[in-house]
Design an enzyme around this catalytic site. Structure first.
Site, PDB file in Angstrom:
ATOM      1  N   ASP A  88       0.835  -1.115   0.014  1.00  0.00           N
ATOM      2  CA  ASP A  88       0.058   0.060  -0.114  1.00  0.00           C
ATOM      3  C   ASP A  88       0.983   1.198   0.006  1.00  0.00           C
ATOM      4  O   ASP A  88       1.323   1.720   0.990  1.00  0.00           O
ATOM      5  CB  ASP A  88      -0.944   0.278   1.262  1.00  0.00           C
ATOM      6  CG  ASP A  88      -1.996   1.188   1.324  1.00  0.00           C
ATOM      7  OD1 ASP A  88      -1.602   2.070   0.439  1.00  0.00           O
ATOM      8  OD2 ASP A  88      -2.772   1.285   2.101  1.00  0.00           O
ATOM      9  N   HIS A  89       1.034   1.892  -1.144  1.00  0.00           N
ATOM     10  CA  HIS A  89       2.003   2.928  -1.150  1.00  0.00           C
ATOM     11  C   HIS A  89       1.764   3.993  -0.275  1.00  0.00           C
ATOM     12  O   HIS A  89       2.801   4.740   0.016  1.00  0.00           O
ATOM     13  CB  HIS A  89       2.093   3.348  -2.762  1.00  0.00           C
ATOM     14  CG  HIS A  89       1.076   4.274  -3.297  1.00  0.00           C
ATOM     15  ND1 HIS A  89      -0.323   3.561  -3.686  1.00  0.00           N
ATOM     16  CD2 HIS A  89       0.534   5.882  -3.067  1.00  0.00           C
ATOM     17  CE1 HIS A  89      -0.946   4.588  -4.082  1.00  0.00           C
ATOM     18  NE2 HIS A  89      -0.552   5.707  -3.535  1.00  0.00           N
ATOM     19  N   HIS A  98      -5.979   2.303   2.135  1.00  0.00           N
ATOM     20  CA  HIS A  98      -5.491   3.173   2.527  1.00  0.00           C
ATOM     21  C   HIS A  98      -6.022   3.646   3.864  1.00  0.00           C
ATOM     22  O   HIS A  98      -5.379   4.045   4.895  1.00  0.00           O
ATOM     23  CB  HIS A  98      -5.678   4.438   1.462  1.00  0.00           C
ATOM     24  CG  HIS A  98      -4.873   4.205   0.157  1.00  0.00           C
ATOM     25  ND1 HIS A  98      -3.763   3.337   0.269  1.00  0.00           N
ATOM     26  CD2 HIS A  98      -5.265   4.653  -0.994  1.00  0.00           C
ATOM     27  CE1 HIS A  98      -3.463   3.449  -1.175  1.00  0.00           C
ATOM     28  NE2 HIS A  98      -4.249   4.251  -1.777  1.00  0.00           N
TER      29      HIS A  98
END
Length: 517
Positions: free
Chosen positions: A202-203, A265
């Site tokens: 999850d960047h 996120h």
């Protein structure tokens, strides 16, 4: 590093620039190479030309700070020194990448040809560059291909770990479409590889301020004692975007804001904000506490979905004084689409620390500004001390954690306005990353790629965390699918979302804190 989906946007816009930034700051070993794997047939020389062009286009200015002197294998000096004062991509470093980048293409369903060629190529590269027999595979491909490609990697002997060498697999989001598909994907992957080899990326967790939440909470004794239901009234988490769906209409129209943002996120931000102190910063110790929060979030009943969730879809409006089209007019979107571009939820965490403290979360496209924030709203101080003064109401304290675009932390409190009478004004104490530490150029992927290489899974989700996240979201999806929205579009592009979102908090005598540009 083996990248499946090597010709896609993610690879050229994020992965290669992130690797460049790591190498520039000497976080890559001198024994490093990249193999791109794609469906398109091309030679390594042709792929290298694309890589060089993309690096020139997408690499941002180097960091204005001295480079580290060692790489991952800290026994060796960096093979690619870079002057910190440079303002353009370093040609020597780009040449270094060009010489260590390879490509093979073909049919991903071909058990023998493509994966046999890949195995032979990896053998040649490791011998030529004297690279340790350690590989990590990045799946920049659609999720429905994850299990199939992984199975073929293992079948061809590329997933075998021996002689203390490792194989790791990074999987892009979305990891499933709902609880059942996420469970099935986990089951399929665990048939061929181990959980410790799986890195669900999850960047968002690569952003400095997200990582700083744990340091802010647990490294400062003044905050943790008040981080609970005795002092905090509620928490707001906002991830707002000015952009529409751009060219992602085909994907987005089958996903929507809820699937796209909440299970990954936003729930990750919830867990980092709400978790108990871990016994250490070891990966599983941190993720154990995150998993407990996800399990403590009360699932929605169908009735609660109707009362405590909001969905929206943007119509025509204005962004920066320019006309913005409605979602249904975007490319590759159905003109009768009922896909939500905005979602807001009221979450309740059923544990001792957060009992009766609501977490309001929202995300949306075509919002008034682009920003991501976590707001910790504290309870109002007793008014009794000020009853004989001219103060009509007390300023409530809040901590605002700015995740993007301007990373930092703000403490909002009240102070006396100078003068002969007692009046109170609101003031802010600001910490800004750029002002204190200098500009940190990042794609958001640098830290995560580095952590995978050194085997630190702290910022990656485990199987139980993924499933717990979908367990929260799936009841909402079920109700929304059963009762299609009748009032779409219900907010104008450039606004703060539908009126029902404001009502969600107004029903509790609260209001969203909107951050202006």
């Amino acid at each position: 590093m083996v990248i499946f989906g090597a010709t896609g946007d993610l690879t050229k816009r994020k992965l290669f620039p992130a690797l460049y930034n790591l190498a520039k700051d000497d976080f890559l070993p001198h024994t490093f190479a990249i193999v791109g794997v794609g469906r398109q047939e091309m030679t390594t020389d042709e792929y290298r030309k694309d890589v060089v062009a993309n690096l020139h286009e997408f690499v941002q200015k180097p960091l204005q700070k001295p480079a580290r002197s060692k790489g991952i294998d800290s026994d060796h000096e960096s093979p690619h020194p870079v002057q910190a004062s440079a303002t353009e991509p370093n040609e020597n470093l780009i040449k270094w990448f060009e010489e260590r980048t390879y490509y093979t293409g073909g049919d991903f369903d071909d058990d023998k040809k493509l994966f046999g060629d890949l195995k032979d190529l990896l053998g040649e590269i490791t011998a030529q560059h004297q690279i340790p027999d350690n590989y990590f595979f990045y799946m920049a491909i659609p999720p429905d291909m994850f299990a199939n490609v992984t199975q073929k990697i293992v079948k061809n002997g590329l997933g075998k770990e021996e002689n203390d060498n490792w194989r790791r697999f990074i999987f892009e989001k979305p990891f499933g479409r709902d609880l059942e598909s996420a469970k099935q994907l986990n089951t399929d992957l665990l048939r061929t590889i181990k959980e410790r080899q799986i890195y669900r990326i999850d960047h968002y967790l690569g952003k400095e301020t997200v990582q700083n939440i744990l340091v802010f909470r647990f490294g400062n004794s003044i905050f943790e004692p008040i981080w609970n239901r005795n002092f905090i009234d509620h928490v707001q988490i906002t991830v707002a975007e000015k952009l529409g769906v751009e060219q992602r209409g085909g994907y987005y129209d089958s996903a929507g804001a809820l699937r796209d943002m909440i299970p990954n996120h936003i729930l990750q931000l919830v867990t980092l904000t709400a978790m108990e102190p871990p016994v250490s910063f070891e990966a599983d110790a941190v993720r154990d506490e995150q998993a407990k929060i996800l399990q403590a979030i009360q699932p929605f009943s169908p009735e609660e979905v109707l009362k405590e969730t909001v969905r929206g879809q943007y119509g025509i409006g204005k962004i920066d004084d320019k006309d913005a089209p409605a979602y249904r007019d975007e490319p590759n979107v159905s003109p009768a689409s009922n896909t939500e571009t905005f979602a807001a939820l009221k979450l309740s965490i059923d544990n001792w620390r957060w009992a009766d403290v609501p977490f309001y979360v929202r995300t949306g496209k075509r919002m008034a500004t682009k920003h991501s924030t976590i707001i910790i709203q504290f309870k109002r101080a007793p008014f009794v001390l000020f009853r004989d003064t001219s103060i009509e109401k007390l300023t409530t304290n809040r901590i605002v954690i700015h995740i993007q675009p301007d990373e930092g932390i703000t403490l909002h409190f009240g102070a006396k306005i100078p003068g002969p009478v007692v009046n109170m004004g609101a003031v802010d104490m600001d910490f800004n990353y750029v002002e204190h530490f200098g500009e940190q150029i990042s794609t958001g992927y640098e830290r995560l790629l580095y952590d995978c290489m050194i085997g630190d899974a702290t910022l990656f989700q485990r199987a139980d965390m993924v499933e717990a996240g979908w367990r929260i979201v799936t009841p909402v999806l079920d109700v929304w699918n059963a009762l299609p929205a009748r009032d779409f579009p219900n907010y104008a592009a450039g606004s703060w979302g539908p009126k029902e979102s404001d009502d969600l908090l107004a029903n509790d005598s609260r209001a969203w804190k909107n951050i202006a540009d």
